[in-house]
Design an enzyme around this catalytic site. Structure first.
Site, mmCIF file in Angstrom:
data_model
loop_
_atom_site.group_PDB
_atom_site.id
_atom_site.type_symbol
_atom_site.label_atom_id
_atom_site.label_comp_id
_atom_site.label_asym_id
_atom_site.label_seq_id
_atom_site.Cartn_x
_atom_site.Cartn_y
_atom_site.Cartn_z
ATOM 1 N N LYS A 88 15.341 30.535 40.571
ATOM 2 C CA LYS A 88 15.696 30.744 39.168
ATOM 3 C C LYS A 88 15.437 29.462 38.393
ATOM 4 C CE LYS A 88 19.410 34.163 39.593
ATOM 5 N NZ LYS A 88 20.810 34.463 39.204
ATOM 6 N N ASP A 102 29.590 42.736 35.250
ATOM 7 C CA ASP A 102 28.366 43.508 35.020
ATOM 8 C C ASP A 102 27.966 44.218 36.304
ATOM 9 O OD1 ASP A 102 25.101 42.776 33.492
ATOM 10 O OD2 ASP A 102 26.229 44.629 33.782
ATOM 11 N N ALA A 131 14.610 36.634 28.394
ATOM 12 C CA ALA A 131 14.735 35.883 27.148
ATOM 13 C C ALA A 131 15.056 34.423 27.399
ATOM 14 C CB ALA A 131 15.816 36.520 26.273
ATOM 15 N N GLY A 169 10.002 37.894 37.697
ATOM 16 C CA GLY A 169 10.591 38.471 36.499
ATOM 17 C C GLY A 169 10.814 37.394 35.467
ATOM 18 N N ALA A 170 10.712 37.772 34.190
ATOM 19 C CA ALA A 170 10.928 36.822 33.108
ATOM 20 C C ALA A 170 11.732 37.493 32.023
ATOM 21 C CB ALA A 170 9.591 36.329 32.549
ATOM 22 N N VAL A 181 12.381 34.125 37.192
ATOM 23 C CA VAL A 181 12.585 33.995 38.630
ATOM 24 C C VAL A 181 11.216 34.052 39.285
ATOM 25 C CG1 VAL A 181 13.637 34.982 40.683
ATOM 26 C CG2 VAL A 181 14.867 35.037 38.516
#
Length: 972
Positions: free
Chosen positions: A616, A778, A592, A589-590, A596
């Site tokens: 990360k 969150d 802003a 995943g990428a 990872v």
């Protein structure tokens, strides 16, 4: 004189007191033994009457102004208060004496065995002591010695008995009076107390639906319901004044008796149409309500408008076009369409869809604010239902004030002033000649006026301005005079002044400054550059900075929290891991700020160990404060320690290159997409829970044509309206995760125990964080990962999430926040506590038991949303949530933070629920016929087999999963 004591009552020969009878003996109380002779004499000015407890043993003698009450054999039943009154006395004077017949065998004399009062009245239970000595040990109990209900307020009078003050309906019980005699309790016979509800009026009625339309042959249901605080009322349903015989269902709910009549019609016909009335009555009166049932031959769709279909509006003003729709069945689709003629763009209206009179009539509004010239034209509303398509078209023409221009020219050799005026409606033209040079002839002496009643029309097209032309022939121009052309219509007026200067002439419009083209161009460029600079500065300020959501509390006082600065936390070098021992794989995943990456770690934990991990890292363009934020995240994770339900830290690389944070690799991805895949597998893409009435579905990211990115580190699939992926979907065989792979991801169908399992494990993880004084800030299903054995782990994936394009994160100030998951005190006061995490956990529970629906479905985040949250609005019970689970959600959403449960309490409750589910197995999955090993396997065997396959699934992503059938989902 017989057995017993003879009490001689002397006759009063004189009147004592004014208007008050006298009783002899003149004592307030008289105590006698059973069998005694008792004589009571009352003397007044006129005739007198006795009043007292009823008894068969009294004999009454009357002699003028006196009356004698006597008995030769007194019993305990004679115990009571005897009152003498003079009926003719206007002052209402009376005298009283209380008689005790002291019977050891009968300590109580009960005057009535049933007492009936209305609610909130005092209830007197008339049990009288026969011996005044026993008064000290009296009490009131329910039958069989049961204590009174809590908050029962009562008092005792030896002359009258026990009084229950402000009796309640729930206190309708059987009572006994108790006294202590010789160290033991002696009871009276029971007294039944009936507390009746105060009936405020006729029963309340509901008749559902308020109006009904059905096509001939369809089924219909009409429900008539009446309720009252008292059970004694009647209700019936009538059709066109004919009473219908319908079985009645009764219930008691919210302290009201309810009676329901349900009329079910399997196939309606025209004789079923007409007026239906629900009628209920009680002692207070009658109440009725009616509805009309319409039976039609086929589907219908009618469009109409109270407005004129031809509209004229002044440019710059606003207009609302309203269409009334009457349809059955309901609409399958509708839209507004712009039909031109100016451009091919479609309007983006603010649609207001409001149900007006009933279910079958709607009003649709197209809002057109501040109309521009290009928005004139035809607007059509189209609607569709099974009866077909219908359209209603409006013609919108804009009104413009005239625009005027004048030029000097020669026509046929004659000097002519040519005035062109354009506007709508068609403008009229007037010429003026005045002395001197002026912008308007109003300011000078007018020498001559010419009206042109019929100017030449140059152009006149629908929805456009009308352009006219007027000619003024001038043989000789007077150079010290002004010629003005004026045009006017119903909207306004315009003018142009022509001023001869010399042999030629030049014109200028009034009140207009003259700039050279160079000055105008320079100023325009400077203004544009300034605006561009301000825009870039604003964008830079608005750009969110990467920050760790987790906060660790150092101390607090009330709602004032002091947090530990994570940069000041120590970093233990034991977490350091050699960079060379990491072999990187695909990007998981990428976002802003960073990405990872899947990696294989050699020698992590053990020298010869080979472990798949998630790493990360920041982007190469990261700023210093973002690097510091990632280092802070590393320190917080190392400070918290390990827990089964947290995405645990495995190592880090902080020397000799960019900071790398090594965490556990979670093979099943995030909980949100896991639930959504399950929902799609069970119900199909078009039948998932929460289907939109207009034909769409709430799972807008689920389509058969789409590919899914495997969520090994908590990153969702691409193309979701409400949940944005952190990188584009790759279509290569290495990076894509097809729906066939997803179907094979888990071999066991989803059950209620799985949802309880996820809920409990997240609660345990949050309880661990709370014990470490850590606030997550969150809590959401997108931040929960699933790993081997479907173990739920809490993480924070802000690093690799594109919050700029994720609609779950709303701009508030200079930050983007997940407001639909946030507690009211966090939204409005920026207060984050463990209790605000509990609120967010309630939203997460709602996500779990709705199988991944977006919270507050159909509600946009705007001022109305914030008002709903502030007013205590709570989402409805999810389709797959048992009632007691929904109760947890409601408790988590208490407006007062201190009223919310702790995570430890939530854990305990969910564990009890899981145990109860294992015992009862109310919700079961049917074994799939496609599963190997035969269809007779027990659920426990299936579970063990599935669990044994988890590791293989995580490593290869390649196990078969049976299709989830709707009947396998028993807990909806």
């Amino acid at each position: 004189m017989g057995p017993g004591v003879l009490l001689l009552l002397l006759v009063a020969t004189a009147w004592h007191g004014q208007g008050i009878p006298v009783i002899e003996p003149s004592v307030p109380e008289l105590v006698v033994k059973p069998g005694a002779t008792v004589t009571l004499r009352c003397v007044g000015n006129g005739s007198v009457e006795w009043d007292g407890p009823p008894s068969p043993h009294w004999t009454l003698y009357s002699d003028g102004s006196s009356s004698i009450l006597s008995t030769n054999n007194a019993t305990f039943q004679n115990t009571g208060t005897y009152r003498c009154t003079e009926p003719g006395d206007p002052l209402g004077g009376s005298a009283a004496i209380h008689l005790y017949v002291k019977d050891p065998a009968r300590p109580w004399n009960v005057l009535a065995q049933e007492v009936v009062v209305f609610e909130d009245q005092d209830a007197l239970l008339p049990c009288l002591l026969t011996d005044p000595v026993l008064e000290a040990g009296v009490s009131l109990v329910r039958v069989r010695g049961r204590p009174l209900m809590r908050h029962t307020n009562y008092s005792f009078s030896p002359w009258h008995g026990f009084t229950i003050h402000r009796a309640k309906f729930i206190q309708s019980q059987d009572y006994q009076c108790s006294a202590l005699m010789g160290g033991r309790k002696v009871m009276s016979i029971s007294i039944r107390l009936k507390v009746q509800k105060v009936i405020p009026g006729p029963p309340a009625l509901t008749l559902v639906p308020a109006e009904l339309v059905r096509i001939r042959g369809e089924a219909a249901q009409i429900v008539c319901s009446a309720s009252s605080v008292d059970v004694n009322f009647d209700v019936f349903l009538q059709h066109n004044n004919t009473k219908l015989a319908i079985p009645q269902q009764s219930d008691f709910h919210n302290n009201r008796y309810q009676k329901v009549l349900t009329l079910n019609l399997d196939q309606v016909d025209f004789q079923h149409a007409g007026n239906y009335s629900c009628v209920a009555s009680n002692v207070q009166g009658k109440h009725s309500t009616s509805m009309f049932f319409r039976v039609v031959e086929s589907a219908y769709l009618n469009l109409s408008s109270e407005q004129n279909l031809i509209q004229e509006v002044t440019v710059g003003e606003g207009l609302n076009l309203k269409v009334m729709v009457e349809a059955y069945p309901g609409l399958q689709g509708f839209n507004w369409t712009y039909l031109g003629p100016f451009s091919d763009h479609q309007p983006e209206p603010k649609l207001a869809n409001a149900t007006t009179k009933d279910t079958y009539r709607h009003t649709f509004t197209l809002s057109l604010p501040r109309l521009k010239p290009s928005e004139a034209g035809r607007y059509s509303f189209l609607a569709r239902n099974p009866g077909g398509w219908r359209a209603l078209t409006f013609e919108l023409t804009l009104r413009y004030p005239p625009e005027v221009s004048v030029i000097w020219t020669f026509i046929n050799g004659s000097g002519t002033l040519l005035c062109a005026a354009s506007g709508y409606p068609q403008p009229n033209v007037t010429w003026l000649q005045c002395s001197g040079h002026t912008d308007r002839c109003d300011e000078a002496q007018v020498l001559q006026v010419w009206d042109d009643p019929y100017p030449e029309v140059l152009s006149q097209e629908p929805f456009h301005k009308v352009t006219v032309q007027s000619l003024l022939t001038v043989e000789t121009l007077e150079h010290n005079q002004t010629y003005e052309c004026r045009a006017h219509n119903s909207v306004g007026s315009g003018s142009w002044a022509f001023i001869p200067i010399s042999a030629g002439a030049h014109t200028h419009p009034p009140d207009e400054f003259l700039f050279t083209p160079v000055v105008v161009a320079c100023m325009s460029i400077m203004a544009l550059l300034l605006l561009l600079l301000l825009l870039l500065l604003y964008k830079y300020k608005q750009k969110p900075k990467y920050q760790v959501r987790w906060k660790i509390i150092e101390s607090y006082e009330g709602n004032s929290y002091t947090f530990i600065d994570p940069t000041q936390l120590p970093y233990n070098e034991k977490w350091e891991f050699p960079r060379n021992n990491l072999q990187f794989g695909k990007t998981l995943g990428a976002g802003a700020f960073g990405k990872v990456v899947e990696a294989t770690a050699f020698g992590l934990g053990k020298e010869d160990a080979v472990l798949k991990v998630a790493v990360k890292m920041l982007k190469s363009t990261a700023h210093a404060d973002e690097k510091e934020a990632l280092m802070s995240e590393l320190k917080i994770m190392s400070h918290l320690g390990q827990h089964e339900n947290i995405v645990n830290l495995l190592g880090a690389c902080t020397h000799g290159g960019p900071v790398l944070v090594i965490t556990e690799y979670c093979c099943y991805g995030d909980l949100l997409n896991f639930l959504r895949r399950k929902a799609e597998a069970m119900l199909g893409p078009s039948l998932s829970p929460g289907q939109d009435p207009e034909g769409g579905v709430d799972y807008k990211n689920i389509h058969l044509e789409k590919k899914y990115v495997r969520r090994d580190s908590g990153f969702s699939s691409q193309g979701v309206d409400t949940y944005v992926e952190m990188r584009p979907v790759s279509t290569s065989s290495n990076d894509s995760f097809s729906e066939q792979d997803l179907d094979k991801e888990d071999g066991r169908p989803l059950e209620l125990r799985d949802l309880l399992h996820f809920s409990s494990q997240v609660a345990q993880g949050m309880a661990f964080l709370a014990s470490k004084n850590c606030i997550h800030r969150d809590v959401a299903a997108r931040n929960v990962l699933l790993t081997n054995g479907h173990v739920a782990k809490i993480g924070d994936f802000g690093l690799a999430r594109d919050i700029m394009n994720d609609s779950n994160y709303i701009v508030k100030g200079n930050a983007r926040l997940p407001v639909k998951w946030m507690a009211p005190e966090s939204i409005f006061d920026c207060v984050y506590t463990v209790q605000s995490d509990v609120w967010s956990y309630g939203i997460l529970l709602w996500e779990i038991f709705s199988l991944g629906l977006n919270p507050y479905p159909g509600i946009l985040v705007n001022s109305k949303f914030y008002k709903l949250v502030k007013d205590g609005y709570q989402m409805a019970q999810p389709a797959f949530a048992p009632k007691n689970i929904y109760s947890i959600m409601q408790a988590c959403w208490a407006l007062e933070p201190t009223h919310r449960p702790t995570f430890q309490q939530i854990c305990s409750f969910l564990q009890e629920q899981a145990q109860e589910d294992r015992r009862e197995r109310d919700y079961t999955n049917l074994p799939s016929s496609s599963r190997s090993g035969g269809s007779g396997s027990s659920s426990s065997e299936l579970e063990e087999e599935s669990s044994s396959e988890h590791l293989t699934c995580c490593e290869q992503g390649d196990i078969a999963q049976p299709l989830l059938q709707p009947n396998n989902y028993q807990f909806c």
